[in-house]
Design a protein around this motif. Structure first.
Motif, PDB file in Angstrom:
ATOM      1  N   GLY A 102      37.956  51.540  38.971  1.00 20.22           N
ATOM      2  CA  GLY A 102      37.042  51.708  40.083  1.00 20.22           C
ATOM      3  C   GLY A 102      37.763  51.479  41.404  1.00 20.22           C
ATOM      4  O   GLY A 102      38.940  51.794  41.562  1.00 20.22           O
ATOM      5  N   HIS A 103      37.049  50.900  42.345  1.00 18.88           N
ATOM      6  CA  HIS A 103      37.579  50.720  43.703  1.00 18.88           C
ATOM      7  C   HIS A 103      38.596  49.589  43.791  1.00 18.88           C
ATOM      8  O   HIS A 103      38.385  48.516  43.232  1.00 18.88           O
ATOM      9  CB  HIS A 103      36.441  50.376  44.668  1.00 18.88           C
ATOM     10  CG  HIS A 103      35.487  51.489  44.918  1.00 18.88           C
ATOM     11  ND1 HIS A 103      35.798  52.594  45.643  1.00 18.88           N
ATOM     12  CD2 HIS A 103      34.207  51.659  44.502  1.00 18.88           C
ATOM     13  CE1 HIS A 103      34.762  53.398  45.697  1.00 18.88           C
ATOM     14  NE2 HIS A 103      33.782  52.858  45.009  1.00 18.88           N
ATOM     15  N   SER A 116      35.541  45.191  41.453  1.00 17.26           N
ATOM     16  CA  SER A 116      35.082  44.549  40.220  1.00 17.26           C
ATOM     17  C   SER A 116      35.064  43.028  40.322  1.00 17.26           C
ATOM     18  O   SER A 116      34.475  42.356  39.466  1.00 17.26           O
ATOM     19  CB  SER A 116      35.971  44.969  39.044  1.00 17.26           C
ATOM     20  OG  SER A 116      37.315  44.567  39.258  1.00 17.26           O
ATOM     21  N   ASN A 117      35.680  42.457  41.358  1.00 16.74           N
ATOM     22  CA  ASN A 117      35.674  41.002  41.538  1.00 16.74           C
ATOM     23  C   ASN A 117      34.503  40.510  42.385  1.00 16.74           C
ATOM     24  O   ASN A 117      34.326  39.296  42.534  1.00 16.74           O
ATOM     25  CB  ASN A 117      36.989  40.552  42.180  1.00 16.74           C
ATOM     26  CG  ASN A 117      38.162  40.675  41.229  1.00 16.74           C
ATOM     27  OD1 ASN A 117      38.032  40.406  40.047  1.00 16.74           O
ATOM     28  ND2 ASN A 117      39.301  41.091  41.744  1.00 16.74           N
ATOM     29  N   ASP A 118      33.711  41.430  42.932  1.00 13.99           N
ATOM     30  CA  ASP A 118      32.525  41.017  43.680  1.00 13.99           C
ATOM     31  C   ASP A 118      31.518  40.432  42.683  1.00 13.99           C
ATOM     32  O   ASP A 118      31.095  41.106  41.745  1.00 13.99           O
ATOM     33  CB  ASP A 118      31.915  42.226  44.396  1.00 13.99           C
ATOM     34  CG  ASP A 118      30.748  41.850  45.294  1.00 13.99           C
ATOM     35  OD1 ASP A 118      30.226  40.719  45.176  1.00 13.99           O
ATOM     36  OD2 ASP A 118      30.344  42.689  46.113  1.00 13.99           O
ATOM     37  N   PRO A 119      31.108  39.181  42.864  1.00 14.39           N
ATOM     38  CA  PRO A 119      30.221  38.542  41.879  1.00 14.39           C
ATOM     39  C   PRO A 119      28.781  39.048  41.925  1.00 14.39           C
ATOM     40  O   PRO A 119      28.032  38.817  40.967  1.00 14.39           O
ATOM     41  CB  PRO A 119      30.286  37.060  42.265  1.00 14.39           C
ATOM     42  CG  PRO A 119      30.592  37.074  43.730  1.00 14.39           C
ATOM     43  CD  PRO A 119      31.488  38.258  43.947  1.00 14.39           C
ATOM     44  N   PHE A 192      40.506  54.743  44.042  1.00  9.61           N
ATOM     45  CA  PHE A 192      39.498  54.677  42.988  1.00  9.61           C
ATOM     46  C   PHE A 192      40.172  55.098  41.693  1.00  9.61           C
ATOM     47  O   PHE A 192      40.697  56.218  41.589  1.00  9.61           O
ATOM     48  CB  PHE A 192      38.327  55.605  43.297  1.00  9.61           C
ATOM     49  CG  PHE A 192      37.152  55.460  42.365  1.00  9.61           C
ATOM     50  CD1 PHE A 192      36.090  54.638  42.705  1.00  9.61           C
ATOM     51  CD2 PHE A 192      37.109  56.144  41.163  1.00  9.61           C
ATOM     52  CE1 PHE A 192      35.003  54.500  41.851  1.00  9.61           C
ATOM     53  CE2 PHE A 192      36.034  56.019  40.303  1.00  9.61           C
ATOM     54  CZ  PHE A 192      34.969  55.201  40.645  1.00  9.61           C
ATOM     55  N   ALA A 193      40.190  54.208  40.702  1.00  9.34           N
ATOM     56  CA  ALA A 193      40.906  54.453  39.453  1.00  9.34           C
ATOM     57  C   ALA A 193      39.926  54.794  38.332  1.00  9.34           C
ATOM     58  O   ALA A 193      38.882  54.159  38.186  1.00  9.34           O
ATOM     59  CB  ALA A 193      41.727  53.230  39.054  1.00  9.34           C
ATOM     60  N   VAL A 194      40.306  55.801  37.536  1.00 13.96           N
ATOM     61  CA  VAL A 194      39.531  56.208  36.364  1.00 13.96           C
ATOM     62  C   VAL A 194      40.417  56.022  35.137  1.00 13.96           C
ATOM     63  O   VAL A 194      41.337  56.816  34.910  1.00 13.96           O
ATOM     64  CB  VAL A 194      39.075  57.673  36.475  1.00 13.96           C
ATOM     65  CG1 VAL A 194      38.273  58.080  35.242  1.00 13.96           C
ATOM     66  CG2 VAL A 194      38.248  57.893  37.744  1.00 13.96           C
TER      67      VAL A 194
END
Length: 301
Positions: A102-103, A116-119, A192-194
């Protein structure tokens, strides 16, 4: 009388040409059946178009967490039809993922921040109908190893994932909101990674000419950098010299595994330069702000 009318439907081609469609006034027709379904839980949103199924995690936004392609058209999605799988996070609340999903972005200090680290991101279905479903995700790029004073969160993301009934494509609309003093910091990569399962081949095109090959060994990659509107360079591995050069990227890159191919498209890639498309054995990464940027304009330009 009707002054404005908005229609949302799936148009088709015949013999390479778009079919003609007309609005006809008549009796009320029965609602058509749709292959598009959604399932929501507090942890996850699952969308099934009838051709693909994918999952989005609500409490840890990794973009596309998992996706399957119905390869044999039997209406079922099995493990051997899985084409996208985000890596599991490392043990420990302060750990960054090994491979971003993702971002993510990198600032001028060399610190990587991941969505992905946003809680507590906001992840919800924004629009749902028989033809189209859109998922909205909103939150902060976060690095839990950085103190609050040093900037644990840097920039916001606003993302929409849209799919249509019976279609194998996921459209991603991405915005990154700058939230810091640009005199004090800068960005060196916004991406942005897939993550694609089992990727081992790549193919792309530039100036209408195709290039392809086997993906390099782990920790090496192939990347196409549109650095000016009229210049792009294709690089592979650790080679200092370009594998090829041209004027304009055609804006797409595909990676293949044993059973399926995943293709990514980046719209207006040369008009909105600089941009970068990257492929490695973990999948495809779209760099909206390239990680390999360099000075390409002369002073007089």
């Amino acid at each position: 009388s009707i002054k404005w009318l908005g229609l949302d439907f799936l148009a088709h081609y015949e013999g390479g040409k778009p079919k003609d469609y007309r609005i006809q006034v008549g009796a009320v027709a029965a609602s058509p059946t749709s292959t598009l379904t959604t399932t929501e839980t507090p942890e996850m949103i699952t969308v099934d178009t009838g051709v693909i199924r994918f999952e989005v995690i609500r409490k840890r936004f990794t973009g596309i967490e998992t996706a399957w392609l119905d390869l044999n058209a039997d209406g079922k999605f099995t493990d051997n039809e899985k084409v996208i799988q985000a890596p599991k996070p490392l043990v420990g609340k302060d750990a960054l993922s090994v491979v971003p999903a993702g971002h993510f972005l990198m600032d001028g200090r060399g610190i990587r921040y991941e969505a992905s680290n946003d809680p507590s991101p906001e992840v919800r279905i924004e629009e749902k109908g028989p033809v189209r479903v859109t998922i909205l995700a909103r939150g902060w790029y976060t690095n839990n190893k950085v103190s609050e004073k040093a900037g644990r969160q840097l920039c916001q993301f606003v993302t929409r994932l849209t799919v249509h009934a019976g279609q194998p494509a996921i459209q991603i609309n991405e915005r990154t909101v700058i939230t810091y003093d640009t005199r004090m910091n800068k960005l060196t990569d916004v991406a942005f990674a897939v993550p694609v399962t089992g990727a081992d081949k790549w193919v792309l095109s530039m100036d209408g000419k195709s290039f392809d090959g086997t993906l390099p060994d782990a920790n090496k990659y192939v990347w196409l950098h549109q650095e000016r509107w009229d210049h792009a360079r294709l690089m592979e591995g650790n080679n200092a010299a370009p594998k090829a050069e041209g004027k304009k990227s055609d804006g797409w890159l595909a990676v293949s595994a044993a059973s399926a191919t995943v293709t990514g498209f980046l719209r207006d890639v040369w008009q909105k330069f600089p941009k970068e498309l990257e492929a490695d054995r973990t999948g495809i990464t779209f760099h909206f702000w390239p990680q390999h940027g360099r000075r390409v304009f002369k002073q007089e330009e």
